[in-house]
Design an enzyme around this catalytic site. Sequence first.
Site, PDB file in Angstrom:
ATOM      1  CE  LYS A 126      -3.847  -2.442   2.107  1.00  0.00           C
ATOM      2  NZ  LYS A 126      -4.622  -2.820   3.282  1.00  0.00           N
TER       3      LYS A 126
ATOM      4  CD  GLN B 276      -3.639  -4.115   6.520  1.00  0.00           C
ATOM      5  OE1 GLN B 276      -3.576  -3.124   5.815  1.00  0.00           O
ATOM      6  NE2 GLN B 276      -4.060  -5.283   6.053  1.00  0.00           N
TER       7      GLN B 276
ATOM      8  CG  ASP C  82     -10.166  -0.643   4.201  1.00  0.00           C
ATOM      9  OD1 ASP C  82      -9.700  -0.853   3.057  1.00  0.00           O
ATOM     10  OD2 ASP C  82      -9.567  -0.945   5.245  1.00  0.00           O
TER      11      ASP C  82
END
Length: 287
Positions: free
Chosen positions: A52, A96, A119
């Site tokens: 990422k 995460q 997300d």
Amino acid sequence: MMLLSGRKASKALKETLKNKIVKASEKYSKSPSLAVILVGDNPASLSYIKGKKKACELVGIDYKLYHLKEDVSQFELETLIVELNQDEQIDAMILQLPIPKHLDENYLIDLISREKDADGFHVVNQGYLYQHKKTIYPATPKGIIGLLDFYQINVEGMNATIIGRSNIVGFPVARMLMDRGATITVCHSKTKDLKSHTINADIIVVATGRPHILTKEMVKSGVIVVDVGINRVDGKLIGDVDFDEVSKIASMITPVPGGVGPMTIYGLLENTFELYLEHQESKIKSF
Ligand code: NAP
């Protein structure tokens, strides 16, 4: 058989996004920024966030990592999320996953404000999705749809079978395929006779985390297969599909690695950019 390469698609898409970011950063005198919260040292998570970071740097998104200890308290993590929600410099954030069991994952995900939810997991963003309204889509389903678009696959009228019904992959991807005109069947661990639901499918999306759950006996000739699964078996990364055998029958199939994974990262980049644009526009309006 044609390989649906997420690596190739995301490379091309990142170039286009990079150009958009350059222009927008000039216009607003600020680059987009993404905060990543990592708890502990899960090796898979460390590897994902490395990807990422690299992708953010490539397209011009400021990447900021908050790496917390495994034993961080719920209160400390909540405090950080609330601070980041209020930080004008941060456009988007992700927590995460997975996080350690002593933390309340659902609560923490909902604590990330809808306006920074890169997300697309926030209950409001998911609510918009299920009402077919503009939203921040979860990164993996968004990446899958982006991959189908890149290869000009029109699912309208197709029979689509999705194996897996999680809130972050199976269920939203089913909704998004239905919105595009596919007739959907969603399977899960309680489904009886999985094969009866896959054998007539024109497109199958597999997201279970069960290696080789889809085999050649379960698919028809010419099927399109999207393999979301990531499994480490004997030190090797494999998906949920018996790739060697199913790829002999399929017309198109995603590899693992190099299929959905890079497109998920691309989905995250696009979400960050969209949230950034929302922030910049709302700042202008509020003047
Ligand atoms: P999850 O939350 O564990 O959900 C798995 C789903 O698979 C559940 O709906 C479960 O059914 C279903 N399932 C499990 N065993 C099954 C069986 N034998 N037959 C039919 N369905 C079965 O997982 P997830 O977060 O959706 O992720 C799925 C996989 O995708 C994992 O391997 C994950 O690592 C991978 N993933 C990859 C990416 C990427 O970027 N490539 C992104 C996200 C996830 P129930 O609901 O009945 O339990």
